[in-house]
Design a protein around this motif. Structure first.
Motif, PDB file in Angstrom:
ATOM      1  N   LYS A   1     -95.610 -26.209  -6.593  1.00  0.00           N
ATOM      2  CA  LYS A   1     -94.658 -26.321  -5.473  1.00  0.00           C
ATOM      3  C   LYS A   1     -93.966 -27.684  -5.486  1.00  0.00           C
ATOM      4  O   LYS A   1     -92.741 -27.750  -5.430  1.00  0.00           O
ATOM      5  CB  LYS A   1     -95.433 -26.134  -4.168  1.00  0.00           C
TER       6      LYS A   1
ATOM      7  N   SER B   1     -99.050 -16.581   0.630  1.00  0.00           N
ATOM      8  CA  SER B   1     -99.911 -17.031   1.713  1.00  0.00           C
ATOM      9  C   SER B   1     -99.174 -17.134   3.048  1.00  0.00           C
ATOM     10  O   SER B   1     -99.796 -17.392   4.082  1.00  0.00           O
ATOM     11  CB  SER B   1    -100.563 -18.364   1.353  1.00  0.00           C
TER      12      SER B   1
ATOM     13  N   THR C   1    -104.944 -35.744  -4.626  1.00  0.00           N
ATOM     14  CA  THR C   1    -104.508 -35.397  -3.264  1.00  0.00           C
ATOM     15  C   THR C   1    -103.726 -34.086  -3.297  1.00  0.00           C
ATOM     16  O   THR C   1    -103.876 -33.219  -2.438  1.00  0.00           O
ATOM     17  CB  THR C   1    -103.598 -36.518  -2.683  1.00  0.00           C
TER      18      THR C   1
ATOM     19  N   LEU D   1    -100.036 -32.683   2.512  1.00  0.00           N
ATOM     20  CA  LEU D   1    -100.920 -33.539   3.304  1.00  0.00           C
ATOM     21  C   LEU D   1    -101.518 -34.649   2.438  1.00  0.00           C
ATOM     22  O   LEU D   1    -101.728 -34.430   1.229  1.00  0.00           O
ATOM     23  CB  LEU D   1    -102.067 -32.704   3.892  1.00  0.00           C
TER      24      LEU D   1
ATOM     25  N   THR E   1     -95.125 -21.706   3.081  1.00  0.00           N
ATOM     26  CA  THR E   1     -96.500 -21.573   2.609  1.00  0.00           C
ATOM     27  C   THR E   1     -97.478 -21.601   3.780  1.00  0.00           C
ATOM     28  O   THR E   1     -97.078 -21.373   4.932  1.00  0.00           O
ATOM     29  CB  THR E   1     -96.790 -22.653   1.533  1.00  0.00           C
ATOM     30  N   ASP E   2     -98.757 -21.882   3.498  1.00  0.00           N
ATOM     31  CA  ASP E   2     -99.768 -21.793   4.557  1.00  0.00           C
ATOM     32  C   ASP E   2    -100.320 -23.148   4.980  1.00  0.00           C
ATOM     33  O   ASP E   2    -101.459 -23.269   5.392  1.00  0.00           O
ATOM     34  CB  ASP E   2    -100.913 -20.873   4.126  1.00  0.00           C
TER      35      ASP E   2
HETATM   36  N1  LIG Z   1    -101.967 -32.210  -0.684  1.00  0.00           N
HETATM   37  C1  LIG Z   1    -101.958 -30.937  -0.284  1.00  0.00           C
HETATM   38  N2  LIG Z   1    -101.375 -30.617   0.897  1.00  0.00           N
HETATM   39  C2  LIG Z   1    -101.359 -29.345   1.347  1.00  0.00           C
HETATM   40  N3  LIG Z   1    -101.891 -28.292   0.667  1.00  0.00           N
HETATM   41  C3  LIG Z   1    -102.487 -28.536  -0.527  1.00  0.00           C
HETATM   42  C4  LIG Z   1    -102.525 -29.868  -1.062  1.00  0.00           C
HETATM   43  N4  LIG Z   1    -103.160 -29.814  -2.266  1.00  0.00           N
HETATM   44  C5  LIG Z   1    -103.500 -28.533  -2.459  1.00  0.00           C
HETATM   45  N5  LIG Z   1    -103.102 -27.740  -1.444  1.00  0.00           N
HETATM   46  C6  LIG Z   1    -103.324 -26.291  -1.363  1.00  0.00           C
HETATM   47  O1  LIG Z   1    -102.138 -25.602  -1.730  1.00  0.00           O
HETATM   48  C7  LIG Z   1    -102.098 -24.391  -0.976  1.00  0.00           C
HETATM   49  C8  LIG Z   1    -100.706 -23.782  -1.017  1.00  0.00           C
HETATM   50  O2  LIG Z   1    -100.446 -23.238  -2.305  1.00  0.00           O
HETATM   51  P1  LIG Z   1    -100.593 -21.655  -2.569  1.00  0.00           P
HETATM   52  O3  LIG Z   1    -101.917 -21.173  -2.054  1.00  0.00           O
HETATM   53  O4  LIG Z   1    -100.291 -21.420  -3.997  1.00  0.00           O
HETATM   54  O5  LIG Z   1     -99.492 -21.080  -1.592  1.00  0.00           O
HETATM   55  P2  LIG Z   1     -98.275 -20.048  -1.811  1.00  0.00           P
HETATM   56  O6  LIG Z   1     -98.876 -18.690  -1.880  1.00  0.00           O
HETATM   57  O7  LIG Z   1     -97.453 -20.246  -0.578  1.00  0.00           O
HETATM   58  O8  LIG Z   1     -97.543 -20.440  -3.061  1.00  0.00           O
HETATM   59  C9  LIG Z   1    -102.612 -24.816   0.368  1.00  0.00           C
HETATM   60  O9  LIG Z   1    -103.099 -23.742   1.138  1.00  0.00           O
HETATM   61  C10 LIG Z   1    -103.715 -25.810   0.017  1.00  0.00           C
HETATM   62  O10 LIG Z   1    -104.947 -25.147  -0.085  1.00  0.00           O
END
Ligand SMILES: Nc1ncnc2c1ncn2[C@@H]1O[C@H](COP(=O)(O)OP(=O)(O)O)[C@@H](O)[C@H]1O
Ligand SMILES: CC(=O)N[C@@H](CCC(=O)OP(=O)(O)O)C(=O)O
Length: 301
Positions: A241, A33, A233, A210, A204-205
């Protein structure tokens, strides 16, 4: 003139941080992402080359989940995730390997090389650097858990001046096995532990982790994330991650950070500024009793 002075000041401010990381290994997880636009990819490559030029040793572990899902959709194969980990059928595994080891690994490697780096693209299957077995006795198909990472081999590449670019595919001990699909966050954390990295950064994105109100959580440890996972949350792709960050800091890696890969030069902002960016993961119990040694040292410098 003022703009030039500002640039010089920025460089001077970065010096103590550069000194701090000189000769150290930093593992960078380049999430799918965060690989959105060609411009962002160029900036990513510039940052990685800059790290090499100032004597820091970067190792890239990349994802590509979004691209895998896109291709699976075109082929009318359903994507299924459990706690942020993909369930991998045999057909899915073929696509996962094509996308990760083929397309994305080679794109990143070539991009870095075009920016003057000596990057070498490999997957966990090459020289069996990432050994894996089925996750939960095969409940998730060809999704794997890592049993061993050959950190010595990866460090040999680094000592030869290469930047390893690693696709998160695990090697099976069985012959004629398609290999295992490993979540890239998990792979990055295990690689960081095996090469004895100073830090692992997850691009990441989002700006970081948060809270329910969308406010950035600056610093987290094990207990905090268990609560946030329980109340929802932290969900979806953020679960592997944060788990990987905790795994890293409790197994020899000094610090882990989740940072915004959509922001240009976020790697440099994290490493070379006093405040850093994103969410940091730091053990509160020990070894430094909650004191951020890195910050302290940089303030002393
Ligand atoms: N508490 C949180 N804070 C931020 N993002 C979150 C949280 N919980 C879930 N997410 C989700 O996790 C996503 C990032 O994980 P992912 O899409 O797997 O990214 P990557 O491809 O970088 O591994 C964010 O875009 C968001 O939608
Ligand atoms: C088992 C598992 O979840 N594998 C991931 C591997 C790629 C990945 O992790 O990519 P991102 O980092 O971009 O999400 C998947 O199939 O999507």
């Amino acid at each position: 003139m003022q703009k030039k002075q500002h640039k010089v000041q920025t460089l001077l401010d970065a010096i103590p941080h550069i000194k701090k990381f000189y000769g150290k290994t930093i593992v960078i997880k380049y999430g799918g992402s965060a690989q959105t636009s060609p411009e962002l990819k160029e900036k990513f490559a510039e940052d990685i080359v800059l790290l090499s030029l100032v004597g820091i040793k970067p190792i890239i572990v990349h994802g590509g989940g979004a691209r895998i899902s896109e291709l699976l959709e075109k082929l009318e194969i359903k994507s299924e995730f459990v706690d942020g980990h993909r369930v991998t059928s045999e057909d899915t595994m073929r696509i996962v390997e094509m996308v990760l080891s083929g397309e994305i690994n080679k794109n990143i490697t070539s991009l870095l090389n075009h920016h003057g780096a000596k990057a070498i693209g490999i997957s966990g299957k090459d020289s069996a650097i990432i050994k894996a077995t089925p996750k939960e006795n095969g409940k998730f198909g060809y999704t794997g858990v890592i049993t061993e990472v050959n950190g010595t081999m990866i460090n040999k590449l680094v000592e030869e001046g290469f930047i390893p670019v690693i696709a998160p595919i695990g090697d099976s001990a069985e012959p004629n096995h398609p290999g295992f699909n490993i979540n890239a966050d998990v792979a990055a954390s295990k690689v960081a532990q095996a090469v004895k990295a100073q830090k692992v950064l997850f691009l990441t994105d989002t700006v970081g982790v948060l809270d329910k109100e969308g406010k950035l959580l600056n610093s987290l440890d094990k207990d905090d994330i268990e609560n946030y996972k329980k109340d929802g949350t932290i969900a979806g792709g953020m679960i592997p991650k944060v788990d990987s960050c905790i795994d890293a800091i409790y197994n020899g890696v000094n610090k882990a950070h989740i940072i915004d890969g959509r922001v240009e030069h976020s790697i440099l902002l994290e490493l070379f500024t006093s405040d850093g960016v994103g969410t940091q993961f730091l053990r509160k119990d020990n070894p430094n009793n909650g004191i951020d040694l890195e910050k302290l040292l940089s303030e002393e410098n």
